[in-house]
Motif scaffolding. Structure first.
Motif, PDB file in Angstrom:
ATOM      1  N   SER A  48       0.830  -1.207   0.000  1.00 40.40           N
ATOM      2  CA  SER A  48       0.000   0.000   0.000  1.00 40.40           C
ATOM      3  C   SER A  48       0.860   1.252   0.000  1.00 40.40           C
ATOM      4  CB  SER A  48      -0.913   0.017   1.229  1.00 40.40           C
ATOM      5  OG  SER A  48      -0.157   0.292   2.405  1.00 40.40           O
ATOM      6  N   LEU A  49       0.263   2.362  -0.409  1.00 44.14           N
ATOM      7  CA  LEU A  49       0.998   3.624  -0.420  1.00 44.14           C
ATOM      8  C   LEU A  49       1.435   4.010   0.988  1.00 44.14           C
ATOM      9  CD1 LEU A  49       2.006   6.080  -2.019  1.00 44.14           C
ATOM     10  CD2 LEU A  49      -0.160   7.192  -1.483  1.00 44.14           C
ATOM     11  N   VAL A  50       0.573   3.799   1.966  1.00 39.12           N
ATOM     12  CA  VAL A  50       0.929   4.133   3.352  1.00 39.12           C
ATOM     13  C   VAL A  50       2.155   3.341   3.778  1.00 39.12           C
ATOM     14  CG1 VAL A  50       0.166   3.918   5.756  1.00 39.12           C
ATOM     15  CG2 VAL A  50      -1.368   4.897   4.042  1.00 39.12           C
ATOM     16  N   SER A  51       2.199   2.072   3.439  1.00 39.68           N
ATOM     17  CA  SER A  51       3.344   1.234   3.798  1.00 39.68           C
ATOM     18  C   SER A  51       4.615   1.710   3.106  1.00 39.68           C
ATOM     19  CB  SER A  51       3.048  -0.226   3.416  1.00 39.68           C
ATOM     20  OG  SER A  51       4.062  -1.097   3.847  1.00 39.68           O
ATOM     21  N   ILE A  52       4.509   2.105   1.838  1.00 40.56           N
ATOM     22  CA  ILE A  52       5.664   2.631   1.103  1.00 40.56           C
ATOM     23  C   ILE A  52       6.186   3.895   1.773  1.00 40.56           C
ATOM     24  CG2 ILE A  52       6.390   3.673  -1.083  1.00 40.56           C
ATOM     25  CD1 ILE A  52       4.433   1.771  -2.489  1.00 40.56           C
ATOM     26  N   LEU A  53       5.272   4.781   2.154  1.00 41.37           N
ATOM     27  CA  LEU A  53       5.685   6.038   2.776  1.00 41.37           C
ATOM     28  C   LEU A  53       6.253   5.820   4.170  1.00 41.37           C
ATOM     29  CD1 LEU A  53       2.783   8.407   1.632  1.00 41.37           C
ATOM     30  CD2 LEU A  53       5.065   8.139   0.647  1.00 41.37           C
ATOM     31  N   TRP A  54       5.759   4.826   4.891  1.00 45.46           N
ATOM     32  CA  TRP A  54       6.354   4.495   6.183  1.00 45.46           C
ATOM     33  C   TRP A  54       7.805   4.079   6.011  1.00 45.46           C
ATOM     34  CZ3 TRP A  54       1.853   1.105   8.530  1.00 45.46           C
ATOM     35  CH2 TRP A  54       0.914   1.954   9.124  1.00 45.46           C
ATOM     36  N   LYS A  55       8.101   3.270   5.008  1.00 43.96           N
ATOM     37  CA  LYS A  55       9.483   2.851   4.763  1.00 43.96           C
ATOM     38  C   LYS A  55      10.347   4.054   4.373  1.00 43.96           C
ATOM     39  CE  LYS A  55       8.584  -1.948   3.463  1.00 43.96           C
ATOM     40  NZ  LYS A  55       8.597  -2.976   2.388  1.00 43.96           N
ATOM     41  N   PHE A  56       9.782   4.920   3.553  1.00 40.03           N
ATOM     42  CA  PHE A  56      10.521   6.110   3.146  1.00 40.03           C
ATOM     43  C   PHE A  56      10.867   6.973   4.361  1.00 40.03           C
ATOM     44  CE2 PHE A  56      10.603  10.561   1.823  1.00 40.03           C
ATOM     45  CZ  PHE A  56      11.576  10.531   0.840  1.00 40.03           C
ATOM     46  N   GLU A  57       9.918   7.150   5.261  1.00 34.74           N
ATOM     47  CA  GLU A  57      10.171   7.945   6.475  1.00 34.74           C
ATOM     48  C   GLU A  57      11.252   7.304   7.323  1.00 34.74           C
ATOM     49  OE1 GLU A  57       6.766   8.736   8.830  1.00 34.74           O
ATOM     50  OE2 GLU A  57       5.835  10.051   7.361  1.00 34.74           O
ATOM     51  N   ARG A  58      11.153   5.988   7.521  1.00 34.73           N
ATOM     52  CA  ARG A  58      12.135   5.295   8.348  1.00 34.73           C
ATOM     53  C   ARG A  58      13.544   5.424   7.759  1.00 34.73           C
ATOM     54  NH1 ARG A  58      10.513   0.943  11.965  1.00 34.73           N
ATOM     55  NH2 ARG A  58       9.004   1.910  13.369  1.00 34.73           N
ATOM     56  N   ALA A  59      13.655   5.346   6.439  1.00 37.20           N
ATOM     57  CA  ALA A  59      14.970   5.380   5.795  1.00 37.20           C
ATOM     58  C   ALA A  59      15.591   6.763   5.808  1.00 37.20           C
ATOM     59  CB  ALA A  59      14.855   4.870   4.358  1.00 37.20           C
ATOM     60  N   ASN A  60      14.758   7.817   5.827  1.00 33.15           N
ATOM     61  CA  ASN A  60      15.269   9.174   5.669  1.00 33.15           C
ATOM     62  C   ASN A  60      15.006  10.092   6.848  1.00 33.15           C
ATOM     63  OD1 ASN A  60      16.154   9.347   2.614  1.00 33.15           O
ATOM     64  ND2 ASN A  60      14.251   8.180   2.651  1.00 33.15           N
ATOM     65  N   ALA A  61      14.310   9.602   7.878  1.00 35.61           N
ATOM     66  CA  ALA A  61      13.964  10.416   9.048  1.00 35.61           C
ATOM     67  C   ALA A  61      13.267  11.710   8.633  1.00 35.61           C
ATOM     68  CB  ALA A  61      15.217  10.711   9.874  1.00 35.61           C
ATOM     69  N   VAL A  62      12.305  11.584   7.711  1.00 29.97           N
ATOM     70  CA  VAL A  62      11.558  12.737   7.212  1.00 29.97           C
ATOM     71  C   VAL A  62      10.262  12.865   8.006  1.00 29.97           C
ATOM     72  CG1 VAL A  62      10.499  13.777   5.174  1.00 29.97           C
ATOM     73  CG2 VAL A  62      12.522  12.345   4.929  1.00 29.97           C
ATOM     74  N   PRO A  63       9.913  14.057   8.484  1.00 34.02           N
ATOM     75  CA  PRO A  63       8.664  14.224   9.240  1.00 34.02           C
ATOM     76  C   PRO A  63       7.440  14.041   8.360  1.00 34.02           C
ATOM     77  CG  PRO A  63       9.707  16.358   8.845  1.00 34.02           C
ATOM     78  CD  PRO A  63      10.686  15.312   8.392  1.00 34.02           C
ATOM     79  N   GLY A  64       6.339  13.670   8.995  1.00 32.67           N
ATOM     80  CA  GLY A  64       5.118  13.367   8.268  1.00 32.67           C
ATOM     81  C   GLY A  64       4.558  14.516   7.470  1.00 32.67           C
ATOM     82  N   HIS A  65       4.693  15.756   7.961  1.00 27.16           N
ATOM     83  CA  HIS A  65       4.106  16.877   7.231  1.00 27.16           C
ATOM     84  C   HIS A  65       4.831  17.127   5.912  1.00 27.16           C
ATOM     85  CE1 HIS A  65       7.422  19.059   9.264  1.00 27.16           C
ATOM     86  NE2 HIS A  65       7.323  19.909   8.263  1.00 27.16           N
ATOM     87  N   VAL A  66       6.118  16.775   5.843  1.00 21.57           N
ATOM     88  CA  VAL A  66       6.860  16.907   4.589  1.00 21.57           C
ATOM     89  C   VAL A  66       6.455  15.788   3.629  1.00 21.57           C
ATOM     90  CG1 VAL A  66       9.140  16.830   3.516  1.00 21.57           C
ATOM     91  CG2 VAL A  66       8.807  18.110   5.633  1.00 21.57           C
ATOM     92  N   VAL A  67       6.348  14.574   4.138  1.00 21.16           N
ATOM     93  CA  VAL A  67       5.971  13.443   3.296  1.00 21.16           C
ATOM     94  C   VAL A  67       4.578  13.652   2.708  1.00 21.16           C
ATOM     95  CG1 VAL A  67       5.501  10.962   3.282  1.00 21.16           C
ATOM     96  CG2 VAL A  67       7.462  11.850   4.542  1.00 21.16           C
ATOM     97  N   ALA A  68       3.662  14.193   3.496  1.00 18.42           N
ATOM     98  CA  ALA A  68       2.301  14.423   2.998  1.00 18.42           C
ATOM     99  C   ALA A  68       2.301  15.373   1.808  1.00 18.42           C
ATOM    100  CB  ALA A  68       1.420  14.968   4.118  1.00 18.42           C
ATOM    101  N   LEU A  69       3.227  16.306   1.772  1.00 17.96           N
ATOM    102  CA  LEU A  69       3.294  17.252   0.659  1.00 17.96           C
ATOM    103  C   LEU A  69       3.742  16.594  -0.643  1.00 17.96           C
ATOM    104  CD1 LEU A  69       4.829  20.363   2.465  1.00 17.96           C
ATOM    105  CD2 LEU A  69       2.472  20.075   1.689  1.00 17.96           C
TER     106      LEU A  69
END
Length: 221
Positions: A48-69
């Motif tokens: 799922s897209l949510v799962s993909i974005l969770w992995k992206f956050e974990r790998a890059n330590a990016v906050p959620g408000h940036v990822v949502a953009l």
């Protein structure tokens, strides 16, 4: 006499803003100057897209408000969007993650497809322990995980909270755990230093159900 290597810069330069801040973002692409880290082989079938974005956050330590953009220029990070086709700017997101548009389209719910989807995040505890959530888990026609045959759950076992399936700051900043109390949905989730794969039999089962439930006249256009 030449100035020493450690001499202070002229006063005009010293008063200028630093040339290399800790994180420099390109406002047009929302990517840091040194780039993000993401590998396509981290992705699993029908993820799922949510799962993909969770992995992206974990790998890059990016906050959620940036990822949502990343999901689109007009997305409100705190309101978020339902991860379905038409709501997400696939090309914009694909450029950031270096993932193909077809992969991202497969990670999204199909609003007019054959399957019906839950408005709540549904998960398999065994899949979550591997850092995996499938778009199939959101199908209301399935009560069990196609891979592990465990009942799909919506409520946190600690506090009972049921998270809406909306890609917003609250969900994106709570990978593999309850967005209210922080309790794990199962295991420790995913780490880029220890990515784990699904067994071949599980991959086949998920792919078979995906083709049975999702591939039809509405998606083959």
């Amino acid at each position: 006499m030449q100035p020493g290597a450690c001499s202070l810069p002229p006063r005009s330069d010293a008063l200028a803003p630093p040339r290399f801040p800790i994180l420099t973002l390109d406002e047009r692409s929302l990517t840091p100057s040194m780039g993000y880290v993401f590998r396509r082989n981290w992705l699993l079938p029908c993820e799922s897209l949510v799962s993909i974005l969770w992995k992206f956050e974990r790998a890059n330590a990016v906050p959620g408000h940036v990822v949502a953009l990343f999901l689109g220029p007009d997305v409100d990070p705190y309101e978020g969007v339902i991860p379905q086709r038409g709501n997400v700017d696939v090309r914009r997101l694909g450029r950031t993650l270096a993932v193909s548009a077809s992969t991202l389209r497969g990670s999204l719910l199909e609003p007019s497809g054959l399957a019906r989807h839950s408005n709540l995040l549904r998960h398999c505890r065994s899949c979550i322990a591997l850092g995996y959530h499938s778009v199939l888990h959101q199908m209301t026609g399935l009560s069990r995980c196609p891979a592990h045959r465990r009942p799909l759950e919506t409520a946190c076992r600690r506090c009972g909270y049921e998270a809406p399936y909306v890609a917003n700051v609250r969900l994106l900043e709570s990978p593999y755990r309850c967005a209210r109390c922080g309790a794990s949905y199962g295991g420790h989730g995913w780490s880029p230093t220890n990515p784990r794969a699904l067994k071949a039999a599980y991959r086949r089962a998920i792919t078979r159900i995906y083709f049975e439930r999702c591939i039809g006249p509405a998606t083959l256009r």
